[in-house]
Design a protein around this motif. Structure first.
Motif, mmCIF file in Angstrom:
data_model
loop_
_atom_site.group_PDB
_atom_site.id
_atom_site.type_symbol
_atom_site.label_atom_id
_atom_site.label_comp_id
_atom_site.label_asym_id
_atom_site.label_seq_id
_atom_site.Cartn_x
_atom_site.Cartn_y
_atom_site.Cartn_z
ATOM 1 N N VAL A 15 -7.477 -13.797 2.482
ATOM 2 C CA VAL A 15 -8.523 -12.821 2.148
ATOM 3 C C VAL A 15 -8.564 -12.502 0.519
ATOM 4 N N ARG A 16 -7.197 -12.260 0.241
ATOM 5 C CA ARG A 16 -7.315 -11.704 -1.339
ATOM 6 C C ARG A 16 -5.986 -12.024 -1.830
ATOM 7 N N LEU A 17 -5.884 -12.193 -3.229
ATOM 8 C CA LEU A 17 -4.614 -11.995 -4.073
ATOM 9 C C LEU A 17 -5.022 -11.086 -4.960
ATOM 10 N N ALA A 18 -4.459 -10.089 -5.141
ATOM 11 C CA ALA A 18 -4.467 -8.904 -6.142
ATOM 12 C C ALA A 18 -3.397 -8.486 -6.885
ATOM 13 N N PRO A 19 -3.416 -8.296 -7.839
ATOM 14 C CA PRO A 19 -2.333 -7.588 -8.837
ATOM 15 C C PRO A 19 -1.674 -6.171 -8.187
ATOM 16 N N LEU A 20 -0.435 -5.989 -8.291
ATOM 17 C CA LEU A 20 0.160 -4.805 -8.174
ATOM 18 C C LEU A 20 1.569 -4.933 -8.913
ATOM 19 N N PRO A 21 1.559 -3.801 -9.931
ATOM 20 C CA PRO A 21 2.821 -3.889 -10.765
ATOM 21 C C PRO A 21 3.926 -3.749 -9.735
ATOM 22 N N PRO A 22 5.100 -4.539 -10.266
ATOM 23 C CA PRO A 22 6.315 -4.685 -9.674
ATOM 24 C C PRO A 22 6.944 -3.470 -9.276
ATOM 25 N N GLY A 23 6.811 -2.604 -10.242
ATOM 26 C CA GLY A 23 7.739 -1.177 -10.549
ATOM 27 C C GLY A 23 6.900 -0.136 -9.934
ATOM 28 N N ALA A 24 5.626 -0.374 -9.255
ATOM 29 C CA ALA A 24 4.869 0.757 -8.924
ATOM 30 C C ALA A 24 5.374 1.218 -7.366
ATOM 31 N N THR A 25 5.421 2.559 -7.123
ATOM 32 C CA THR A 25 5.779 3.035 -5.891
ATOM 33 C C THR A 25 4.476 2.895 -5.000
ATOM 34 N N ALA A 26 4.531 2.076 -3.936
ATOM 35 C CA ALA A 26 3.325 1.967 -3.091
ATOM 36 C C ALA A 26 3.574 2.078 -1.653
ATOM 37 N N THR A 27 2.707 2.644 -0.855
ATOM 38 C CA THR A 27 2.872 3.124 0.360
ATOM 39 C C THR A 27 1.632 1.958 1.176
ATOM 40 N N ALA A 28 1.609 2.007 2.431
ATOM 41 C CA ALA A 28 0.838 0.905 3.286
ATOM 42 C C ALA A 28 0.664 1.602 4.706
ATOM 43 N N GLY A 29 -0.411 1.131 5.275
ATOM 44 C CA GLY A 29 -0.531 1.373 6.584
ATOM 45 C C GLY A 29 -2.087 1.354 7.352
#
Length: 200
Positions: free
Chosen positions: A153-167
């Motif tokens: 569907v998609r390839l998108a950037p996300l900084p390696p050091g970012a604190t991320a959540t998902a759900g």
């Protein structure tokens, strides 16, 4: 995918709780509030950050999967999976009703939102799984139904050091009362390669 760990719904926290939630066996039933959405500025000129998302930590090197069932019958009804750093940096991917048909798509937001989509008319009222895999400086989004193989569907950037959540997430920008049955929420290792089949 034997290394995946299925989460209890209580292992995650609501961003903007929905109108109602109920547990039915192992499924989570969600009903949206009125005029809820996630969007920042582009084309429409408004900012909405009041959609519903049930989020847990997504560390680097991991992947999240959400499976859901919904009947989309109103413009912009939507459900799927969100990856979120903050209100300015997030990705939502899933099925959304537009132009009279369900579409598979993603919105990637870095201060301003974009939108990509493709029609999937046969995905309405079907079990859909969205997978977000975090590796290096990127998020890879894939999707499938029970009867179809994974599709990119998609390839998108996300900084390696970012604190991320998902759900899981859902919204209904034009109404209240979209009902979504989430049947699964799982975490596991990130995909080993960009073009890898996650089931392999």
């Amino acid at each position: 995918m034997e290394q995946q760990h299925e989460l209890d719904w209580n292992d995650a926290t609501w961003l903007n709780p929905p109108l109602t939630t109920a547990v039915d066996g192992t499924d989570l039933l969600v009903t949206t509030r009125e005029h809820t959405d996630f969007w920042r500025t582009t084309s429409y000129g408004f900012v909405h950050d009041d959609g519903h998302a049930l989020l847990t930590t997504l560390p680097a090197g991991t992947a999240a999967e959400v499976t859901f069932l919904a009947r989309f019958d109103t413009l912009y009804d939507q459900a799927g999976l969100m990856v979120r750093v903050d209100e300015h940096t997030w990705i939502k991917a899933g099925v959304e009703m537009t132009d009279g048909l369900p579409h598979l798509g993603a919105v990637v937001t870095r201060n301003q939102s974009d939108w990509s989509l493709t029609p999937v008319p046969d995905w309405d009222n079907r079990l859909v799984t969205i997978r977000a895999s975090r590796a290096g400086d990127a998020i890879t989004i894939r999707a499938r139904t029970e009867e179809t193989p994974w599709r990119m569907v998609r390839l998108a950037p996300l900084p390696p050091g970012a604190t991320a959540t998902a759900g899981p997430f859902c919204c209904s920008p034009q109404r209240a009362g979209l009902q979504v049955r989430f049947t699964r929420f799982a975490l596991g290792p990130a995909d080993k390669a960009l073009h890898e089949d996650p089931t392999g």
